[in-house]
Design a protein around this motif. Sequence first.
Motif, mmCIF file in Angstrom:
data_model
loop_
_atom_site.group_PDB
_atom_site.id
_atom_site.type_symbol
_atom_site.label_atom_id
_atom_site.label_comp_id
_atom_site.label_asym_id
_atom_site.label_seq_id
_atom_site.Cartn_x
_atom_site.Cartn_y
_atom_site.Cartn_z
ATOM 1 N N LEU A 1 39.401 75.591 51.559
ATOM 2 C CA LEU A 1 39.996 74.253 51.676
ATOM 3 C C LEU A 1 38.987 73.187 51.275
ATOM 4 N N GLU A 2 37.722 73.406 51.639
ATOM 5 C CA GLU A 2 36.678 72.449 51.280
ATOM 6 C C GLU A 2 36.575 72.322 49.766
ATOM 7 N N LYS A 3 36.643 73.462 49.101
ATOM 8 C CA LYS A 3 36.551 73.487 47.630
ATOM 9 C C LYS A 3 37.772 72.790 47.019
ATOM 10 N N LEU A 4 38.940 73.042 47.594
ATOM 11 C CA LEU A 4 40.177 72.386 47.135
ATOM 12 C C LEU A 4 40.024 70.870 47.234
ATOM 13 N N ALA A 5 39.525 70.414 48.395
ATOM 14 C CA ALA A 5 39.332 68.975 48.612
ATOM 15 C C ALA A 5 38.342 68.413 47.588
ATOM 16 N N GLU A 6 37.263 69.155 47.391
ATOM 17 C CA GLU A 6 36.191 68.709 46.496
ATOM 18 C C GLU A 6 36.697 68.586 45.051
ATOM 19 N N GLU A 7 37.419 69.610 44.592
ATOM 20 C CA GLU A 7 37.929 69.600 43.211
ATOM 21 C C GLU A 7 38.940 68.475 43.016
ATOM 22 N N GLY A 8 39.815 68.321 44.009
ATOM 23 C CA GLY A 8 40.805 67.246 43.928
ATOM 24 C C GLY A 8 40.141 65.882 43.855
ATOM 25 N N GLU A 9 39.156 65.667 44.742
ATOM 26 C CA GLU A 9 38.457 64.373 44.761
ATOM 27 C C GLU A 9 37.752 64.111 43.434
ATOM 28 N N LYS A 10 37.246 65.178 42.811
ATOM 29 C CA LYS A 10 36.554 65.018 41.532
ATOM 30 C C LYS A 10 37.508 64.446 40.476
ATOM 31 N N PHE A 11 38.714 65.006 40.416
ATOM 32 C CA PHE A 11 39.710 64.497 39.459
ATOM 33 C C PHE A 11 40.080 63.047 39.781
ATOM 34 N N VAL A 12 40.222 62.767 41.075
ATOM 35 C CA VAL A 12 40.592 61.405 41.489
ATOM 36 C C VAL A 12 39.500 60.415 41.071
ATOM 37 N N GLU A 13 38.236 60.776 41.343
ATOM 38 C CA GLU A 13 37.135 59.870 41.013
ATOM 39 C C GLU A 13 37.029 59.608 39.522
ATOM 40 N N LYS A 14 37.162 60.676 38.763
ATOM 41 C CA LYS A 14 37.121 60.542 37.301
ATOM 42 C C LYS A 14 38.247 59.607 36.837
ATOM 43 N N GLY A 15 39.444 59.827 37.368
ATOM 44 C CA GLY A 15 40.587 58.989 36.998
ATOM 45 C C GLY A 15 40.382 57.532 37.395
ATOM 46 N N LEU A 16 39.831 57.315 38.590
ATOM 47 C CA LEU A 16 39.586 55.944 39.067
ATOM 48 C C LEU A 16 38.569 55.232 38.176
ATOM 49 N N ASP A 17 37.544 55.989 37.802
ATOM 50 C CA ASP A 17 36.514 55.421 36.932
ATOM 51 C C ASP A 17 37.131 54.987 35.595
ATOM 52 N N LEU A 18 37.946 55.856 35.014
ATOM 53 C CA LEU A 18 38.598 55.532 33.733
ATOM 54 C C LEU A 18 39.548 54.349 33.893
ATOM 55 N N ALA A 19 40.329 54.366 34.991
ATOM 56 C CA ALA A 19 41.304 53.290 35.215
ATOM 57 C C ALA A 19 40.603 51.944 35.344
ATOM 58 N N LYS A 20 39.405 51.966 35.913
ATOM 59 C CA LYS A 20 38.656 50.724 36.075
ATOM 60 C C LYS A 20 38.103 50.251 34.729
ATOM 61 N N ARG A 21 37.520 51.217 33.981
ATOM 62 C CA ARG A 21 36.879 50.848 32.711
ATOM 63 C C ARG A 21 37.888 50.476 31.626
ATOM 64 N N TYR A 22 39.051 51.134 31.643
ATOM 65 C CA TYR A 22 40.017 50.904 30.565
ATOM 66 C C TYR A 22 41.368 50.450 31.109
ATOM 67 N N ARG A 23 41.300 49.511 32.021
ATOM 68 C CA ARG A 23 42.494 48.964 32.656
ATOM 69 C C ARG A 23 43.562 48.573 31.621
ATOM 70 N N GLU A 24 43.119 47.920 30.574
ATOM 71 C CA GLU A 24 44.032 47.429 29.541
ATOM 72 C C GLU A 24 44.870 48.565 28.955
ATOM 73 N N VAL A 25 44.215 49.707 28.694
ATOM 74 C CA VAL A 25 44.911 50.843 28.078
ATOM 75 C C VAL A 25 45.936 51.441 29.058
#
Lengths: 158, 158
Positions: A131-155
Amino acid sequence: MTTENNLNGTAASVVSTSPFLKTLVLQIRGQDAYGVYRSWSDDLLLKAFVVSKQKKREISIEGEVDPVTQARIMSFFRAVAARIEQETGLISQVVIDLSHEGFGWALVFSGRLLLTVKTLRDAHRFGFDSLEKLAEEGEKFVEKGLDLAKRYREVSKL
Amino acid sequence: MTTENNLNGTAASVVSTSPFLKTLVLQIRGQDAYGVYRSWSDDLLLKAFVVSKQKKREISIEGEVDPVTQARIMSFFRAVAARIEQETGLISQVVIDLSHEGFGWALVFSGRLLLTVKTLRDAHRFGFDSLEKLAEEGEKFVEKGLDLAKRYREVSKL
């Protein structure tokens, strides 16, 4: 709960400390139109996402990916999308494209921006060590997505 | 060529004046591993993409989308991707996600940038009124993709 269904003693605390797991639980319960899972605990619900290396070896990668496994993959990436929405307000689409051989793509996008791009292979064996690994992998995708959404809001608004 | 297979007198000239149709023909010939189409003219090859309104009404939207139609949808969007690659050098991926009911998505992306986003419905009836229309629709996707690739080059390189 039988001993067999008991994952480990810390399951509840893992779920309660992970925003990703909490969202994933909500995704699964939201799809549960017939109330099959109503009496299940959160950790029991998430147990299906935990697949040990040993168990993975035992799952055949012949033929179509089991619809239950497909639904699990969908829930995982829908939870990623939902978490990004919670943080940014961006509504996104989830597209899972799986060939009959278990190869394909999982995509989460908003506007013209791809928040998540994951190639899938041997999707029959989709799962995580714990479960810890599941949480970790999920959070990784979320963080990556948040970073992109912040940097390329316009897109993401196109 | 029989009269039945003859689309119209100007077919050859339509193909020769459309970079999109030329690329689409190459896509189809490139997938033709057994040489089935070797002796077919370009206009005959593209004829399958022309589906009249009358004909569309006759095609049932029950059940799975015919694999031949799925291959045609794939060729169309692969041609869009190939044209964008010719103009920009960007290598892109094509993902077609179709449900059993003929609903879904066609996506072309490069890096984190979606060059093409098309929702599909009644995909069983995928087709265009004429070769001219096929060329026009294809060019429209290409132009949109080129515009995005130019404006958001950075995202397409991620």
